[in-house]
Design a protein around this motif. Structure first.
Motif, PDB file in Angstrom:
ATOM      1  N   GLY A   1       0.796  -1.217   0.000  1.00 28.00           N
ATOM      2  CA  GLY A   1       0.000   0.000   0.000  1.00 28.00           C
ATOM      3  C   GLY A   1       0.824   1.260   0.000  1.00 28.00           C
ATOM      4  N   SER A   2       2.133   1.139   0.181  1.00 29.53           N
ATOM      5  CA  SER A   2       2.990   2.323   0.172  1.00 29.53           C
ATOM      6  C   SER A   2       3.164   2.829  -1.254  1.00 29.53           C
ATOM      7  CB  SER A   2       4.360   1.991   0.767  1.00 29.53           C
ATOM      8  OG  SER A   2       5.055   1.073  -0.066  1.00 29.53           O
ATOM      9  N   VAL A   3       3.599   4.080  -1.372  1.00 32.32           N
ATOM     10  CA  VAL A   3       3.868   4.655  -2.688  1.00 32.32           C
ATOM     11  C   VAL A   3       4.922   3.832  -3.420  1.00 32.32           C
ATOM     12  CG1 VAL A   3       4.879   6.646  -3.869  1.00 32.32           C
ATOM     13  CG2 VAL A   3       3.174   6.998  -2.075  1.00 32.32           C
ATOM     14  N   GLU A   4       5.957   3.415  -2.692  1.00 32.19           N
ATOM     15  CA  GLU A   4       7.057   2.694  -3.318  1.00 32.19           C
ATOM     16  C   GLU A   4       6.611   1.354  -3.903  1.00 32.19           C
ATOM     17  OE1 GLU A   4       8.496   5.689  -0.550  1.00 32.19           O
ATOM     18  OE2 GLU A   4       7.158   3.980  -0.231  1.00 32.19           O
ATOM     19  N   VAL A   5       5.887   0.590  -3.117  1.00 37.93           N
ATOM     20  CA  VAL A   5       5.411  -0.717  -3.582  1.00 37.93           C
ATOM     21  C   VAL A   5       4.387  -0.547  -4.701  1.00 37.93           C
ATOM     22  CG1 VAL A   5       4.095  -2.781  -2.947  1.00 37.93           C
ATOM     23  CG2 VAL A   5       5.917  -1.943  -1.442  1.00 37.93           C
ATOM     24  N   GLY A   6       3.420   0.340  -4.491  1.00 37.22           N
ATOM     25  CA  GLY A   6       2.386   0.549  -5.503  1.00 37.22           C
ATOM     26  C   GLY A   6       2.958   1.026  -6.824  1.00 37.22           C
ATOM     27  N   PHE A   7       3.916   1.954  -6.742  1.00 40.40           N
ATOM     28  CA  PHE A   7       4.538   2.458  -7.957  1.00 40.40           C
ATOM     29  C   PHE A   7       5.270   1.341  -8.690  1.00 40.40           C
ATOM     30  CE2 PHE A   7       8.381   4.059 -10.056  1.00 40.40           C
ATOM     31  CZ  PHE A   7       7.827   4.917 -10.987  1.00 40.40           C
ATOM     32  N   ALA A   8       6.047   0.554  -7.965  1.00 39.72           N
ATOM     33  CA  ALA A   8       6.798  -0.527  -8.598  1.00 39.72           C
ATOM     34  C   ALA A   8       5.863  -1.538  -9.257  1.00 39.72           C
ATOM     35  CB  ALA A   8       7.699  -1.218  -7.568  1.00 39.72           C
ATOM     36  N   GLN A   9       4.760  -1.865  -8.600  1.00 41.67           N
ATOM     37  CA  GLN A   9       3.809  -2.820  -9.162  1.00 41.67           C
ATOM     38  C   GLN A   9       3.104  -2.252 -10.397  1.00 41.67           C
ATOM     39  OE1 GLN A   9       1.511  -3.368  -5.584  1.00 41.67           O
ATOM     40  NE2 GLN A   9       2.487  -5.321  -5.092  1.00 41.67           N
TER      41      GLN A   9
ATOM     42  N   ILE B   1      -2.755  -6.277  -5.541  1.00 46.95           N
ATOM     43  CA  ILE B   1      -3.985  -7.013  -5.273  1.00 46.95           C
ATOM     44  C   ILE B   1      -5.133  -6.011  -5.258  1.00 46.95           C
ATOM     45  CG2 ILE B   1      -5.209  -8.450  -3.608  1.00 46.95           C
ATOM     46  CD1 ILE B   1      -2.460  -9.435  -2.647  1.00 46.95           C
ATOM     47  N   GLY B   2      -6.082  -6.197  -6.152  1.00 46.30           N
ATOM     48  CA  GLY B   2      -7.186  -5.245  -6.263  1.00 46.30           C
ATOM     49  C   GLY B   2      -6.952  -4.256  -7.387  1.00 46.30           C
ATOM     50  N   ALA B   3      -7.689  -3.163  -7.357  1.00 46.92           N
ATOM     51  CA  ALA B   3      -7.609  -2.153  -8.415  1.00 46.92           C
ATOM     52  C   ALA B   3      -6.260  -1.449  -8.386  1.00 46.92           C
ATOM     53  CB  ALA B   3      -8.738  -1.140  -8.261  1.00 46.92           C
ATOM     54  N   PRO B   4      -5.767  -1.047  -9.558  1.00 45.89           N
ATOM     55  CA  PRO B   4      -4.503  -0.305  -9.589  1.00 45.89           C
ATOM     56  C   PRO B   4      -4.654   1.107  -9.038  1.00 45.89           C
ATOM     57  CG  PRO B   4      -5.497  -0.343 -11.767  1.00 45.89           C
ATOM     58  CD  PRO B   4      -6.341  -1.237 -10.890  1.00 45.89           C
ATOM     59  N   MET B   5      -3.525   1.731  -8.782  1.00 46.77           N
ATOM     60  CA  MET B   5      -3.427   3.135  -8.383  1.00 46.77           C
ATOM     61  C   MET B   5      -3.917   3.411  -6.964  1.00 46.77           C
ATOM     62  SD  MET B   5      -2.103   4.103 -11.208  1.00 46.77           S
ATOM     63  CE  MET B   5      -2.054   5.890 -11.150  1.00 46.77           C
ATOM     64  N   GLY B   6      -4.069   2.384  -6.145  1.00 41.82           N
ATOM     65  CA  GLY B   6      -4.502   2.599  -4.772  1.00 41.82           C
ATOM     66  C   GLY B   6      -3.480   3.342  -3.930  1.00 41.82           C
ATOM     67  N   TRP B   7      -2.237   3.361  -4.378  1.00 37.87           N
ATOM     68  CA  TRP B   7      -1.165   4.067  -3.664  1.00 37.87           C
ATOM     69  C   TRP B   7      -1.224   5.572  -3.867  1.00 37.87           C
ATOM     70  CZ3 TRP B   7       2.378   6.334  -7.181  1.00 37.87           C
ATOM     71  CH2 TRP B   7       2.261   5.890  -8.514  1.00 37.87           C
ATOM     72  N   MET B   8      -2.074   6.014  -4.773  1.00 38.09           N
ATOM     73  CA  MET B   8      -2.205   7.447  -5.048  1.00 38.09           C
ATOM     74  C   MET B   8      -3.411   7.977  -4.292  1.00 38.09           C
ATOM     75  SD  MET B   8      -1.181   7.575  -9.076  1.00 38.09           S
ATOM     76  CE  MET B   8      -1.063   9.349  -8.975  1.00 38.09           C
ATOM     77  N   THR B   9      -3.131   8.682  -3.212  1.00 35.48           N
ATOM     78  CA  THR B   9      -4.206   9.160  -2.343  1.00 35.48           C
ATOM     79  C   THR B   9      -4.568  10.615  -2.589  1.00 35.48           C
ATOM     80  OG1 THR B   9      -2.582   9.712  -0.627  1.00 35.48           O
ATOM     81  CG2 THR B   9      -3.577   7.513  -0.548  1.00 35.48           C
ATOM     82  N   GLU B  10      -3.857  11.261  -3.505  1.00 36.62           N
ATOM     83  CA  GLU B  10      -4.150  12.647  -3.860  1.00 36.62           C
ATOM     84  C   GLU B  10      -4.378  12.732  -5.364  1.00 36.62           C
ATOM     85  OE1 GLU B  10      -1.004  15.145  -2.535  1.00 36.62           O
ATOM     86  OE2 GLU B  10      -0.982  14.308  -0.507  1.00 36.62           O
TER      87      GLU B  10
ATOM     88  N   GLY C   1       2.423   7.637 -18.046  1.00 31.95           N
ATOM     89  CA  GLY C   1       3.515   7.111 -17.235  1.00 31.95           C
ATOM     90  C   GLY C   1       4.335   8.222 -16.599  1.00 31.95           C
ATOM     91  N   THR C   2       4.530   9.310 -17.329  1.00 29.48           N
ATOM     92  CA  THR C   2       5.277  10.444 -16.803  1.00 29.48           C
ATOM     93  C   THR C   2       4.579  11.035 -15.585  1.00 29.48           C
ATOM     94  OG1 THR C   2       6.264  11.007 -18.940  1.00 29.48           O
ATOM     95  CG2 THR C   2       6.078  12.786 -17.331  1.00 29.48           C
ATOM     96  N   SER C   3       3.268  11.174 -15.643  1.00 25.70           N
ATOM     97  CA  SER C   3       2.518  11.725 -14.512  1.00 25.70           C
ATOM     98  C   SER C   3       2.600  10.810 -13.293  1.00 25.70           C
ATOM     99  CB  SER C   3       1.058  11.951 -14.909  1.00 25.70           C
ATOM    100  OG  SER C   3       0.963  12.932 -15.916  1.00 25.70           O
ATOM    101  N   MET C   4       2.535   9.498 -13.524  1.00 29.30           N
ATOM    102  CA  MET C   4       2.675   8.547 -12.416  1.00 29.30           C
ATOM    103  C   MET C   4       4.052   8.669 -11.766  1.00 29.30           C
ATOM    104  SD  MET C   4       0.896   5.196 -14.204  1.00 29.30           S
ATOM    105  CE  MET C   4       1.438   4.037 -12.945  1.00 29.30           C
ATOM    106  N   ALA C   5       5.078   8.789 -12.601  1.00 31.80           N
ATOM    107  CA  ALA C   5       6.445   8.893 -12.089  1.00 31.80           C
ATOM    108  C   ALA C   5       6.630  10.179 -11.288  1.00 31.80           C
ATOM    109  CB  ALA C   5       7.439   8.838 -13.237  1.00 31.80           C
ATOM    110  N   GLN C   6       6.063  11.274 -11.780  1.00 32.37           N
ATOM    111  CA  GLN C   6       6.182  12.542 -11.068  1.00 32.37           C
ATOM    112  C   GLN C   6       5.498  12.474  -9.704  1.00 32.37           C
ATOM    113  OE1 GLN C   6       4.484  15.025 -14.135  1.00 32.37           O
ATOM    114  NE2 GLN C   6       6.488  15.742 -14.833  1.00 32.37           N
ATOM    115  N   TYR C   7       4.345  11.829  -9.647  1.00 35.53           N
ATOM    116  CA  TYR C   7       3.632  11.689  -8.376  1.00 35.53           C
ATOM    117  C   TYR C   7       4.474  10.869  -7.398  1.00 35.53           C
ATOM    118  CZ  TYR C   7      -0.054  10.597  -5.000  1.00 35.53           C
ATOM    119  OH  TYR C   7      -0.789  10.470  -3.833  1.00 35.53           O
ATOM    120  N   ALA C   8       5.045   9.762  -7.873  1.00 33.69           N
ATOM    121  CA  ALA C   8       5.844   8.907  -7.002  1.00 33.69           C
ATOM    122  C   ALA C   8       7.047   9.663  -6.451  1.00 33.69           C
ATOM    123  CB  ALA C   8       6.301   7.664  -7.767  1.00 33.69           C
TER     124      ALA C   8
END
Length: 237
Positions: free
Chosen positions: A58-66, A123-132, A189-196
Motif C-alpha cells: 500500500g505504500s507509494v514505493e510498492v504501488g509504484f513498482a507494481q 492485489i485489487g484495483a490499480p493506483m490505490g497508492w495514489m491518495t491525492e 507514465g510520466t505523470s505517475m512517475a512525477q507523483y511517485a
C-alpha cells in the motif's frame, strides 16, 4: 575441385528472419535480467543507510513498482507489435529503444519487489497508492483510458479494443496509430512517475523516476515530431 574464385563468389546463406528475432528476444531478456539485478543492488546500495524500514504493501514505493511495471510492459507489448509490423526504419528504431529501456526499468522494479517480499502485481484495483489527485503537465489532469468492460486502467494505457485496432492496421495508418497510442501512454507514465517522486523519499526510486522522465521525455518529443512529419496529431485528451 572448387577453385578459390568459386569460393570468393559463393553466396553466404542469409540468416533466417526468425533467427534474428530470437537473437533480439534473447538480448531483451538479458536486459530484463540485468535490470532486476540492478534493482536489487540499487535498493541495497542507494537506500538511506540510517533507515531500516522496508516499504510495506500500500505504500507509494510498492504501488509504484507494481503499477509502473504493468504500465511499462504494455508499452513493451505495443513496441513489439510495431517492431514486427512496421516497414518504417524510424518506427522500428523507436520501438526497439522503448523495449530495451522499459524492460531494464521493469527489471529494477521487480528486483525491489522481490527484496521487499511483495507480489509483482497489486492485489485489487490499480493506483490505490495514489491518495491525492494526480496532475499532469501544466497542472492539467493526467491523460487516462476507460476500460469498456468496466475495469480500471492506469493513466495513458490502451484498452483491449485499441490494441485490437492497432493489430488490424498496416502501413501509414499503423505507424500513426502506434505513435498516437505510445505518446498518450508515455504521458500517463510520466505523470505517475512525477507523483511517485513527490511522495517518496526513497533515493533508489527517485533515481529510477529521473531515468524514466529523461528517456520518456525525449521519446515524447521525438514522437510529436514524427506525428507532425506524417501529417497527424496526438489523440484527443
Amino acid at each position: 575441385m572448387t577453385s578459390e574464385a568459386d569460393l570468393d563468389t559463393e553466396e553466404v546463406p542469409e540468416q533466417p528472419t526468425w533467427s534474428r528475432w530470437v537473437i533480439i528476444g534473447g538480448a531483451l531478456l538479458a536486459v530484463l535480467l540485468i535490470g532486476g539485478a540492478a534493482g536489487m543492488f540499487l535498493t541495497r546500495a542507494v537506500d538511506d543507510p540510517g533507515s531500516t524500514a522496508t516499504p510495506a504493501r500500500g505504500s507509494v514505493e510498492v504501488g509504484f513498482a507494481q503499477d509502473m511495471s504493468t504500465h511499462h510492459l504494455q508499452a513493451v507489448t505495443m513496441a513489439g507489435i510495431a517492431r514486427d509490423r512496421t516497414t518504417d526504419p524510424q518506427i522500428k528504431q523507436l520501438a526497439f529503444d522503448i523495449e530495451r529501456t522499459q524492460l531494464e526499468q521493469v527489471g529494477r522494479m521487480k528486483g525491489w519487489l522481490m527484496l521487499w517480499d511483495q507480489p509483482e502485481q497489486a492485489i485489487g484495483a490499480p493506483m490505490g497508492w495514489m491518495t491525492e489527485p494526480m496532475q499532469g503537465h501544466g497542472g492539467m489532469s493526467a491523460p487516462s483510458s476507460v476500460n469498456p468492460s468496466g475495469g480500471a486502467l492506469m493513466p495513458g494505457m490502451a484498452t483491449d479494443k485499441e490494441l485490437s485496432k492497432l493489430r488490424s492496421l498496416s502501413g501509414r495508418e499503423f505507424d500513426v496509430y502506434f505513435l498516437q497510442l505510445m505518446l498518450r501512454h508515455h504521458e500517463g507514465g510520466t505523470s505517475m512517475a512525477q507523483y511517485a517522486a513527490a511522495h517518496s523519499s526513497l533515493p533508489a526510486l527517485k533515481a529510477l523516476v529521473n531515468s524514466i522522465l529523461i528517456s520518456q521525455g525525449a521519446e515524447m518529443d521525438q514522437i510529436k515530431l514524427m506525428l507532425s512529419g506524417r501529417g497527424a496529431q496526438p489523440l484527443p485528451a
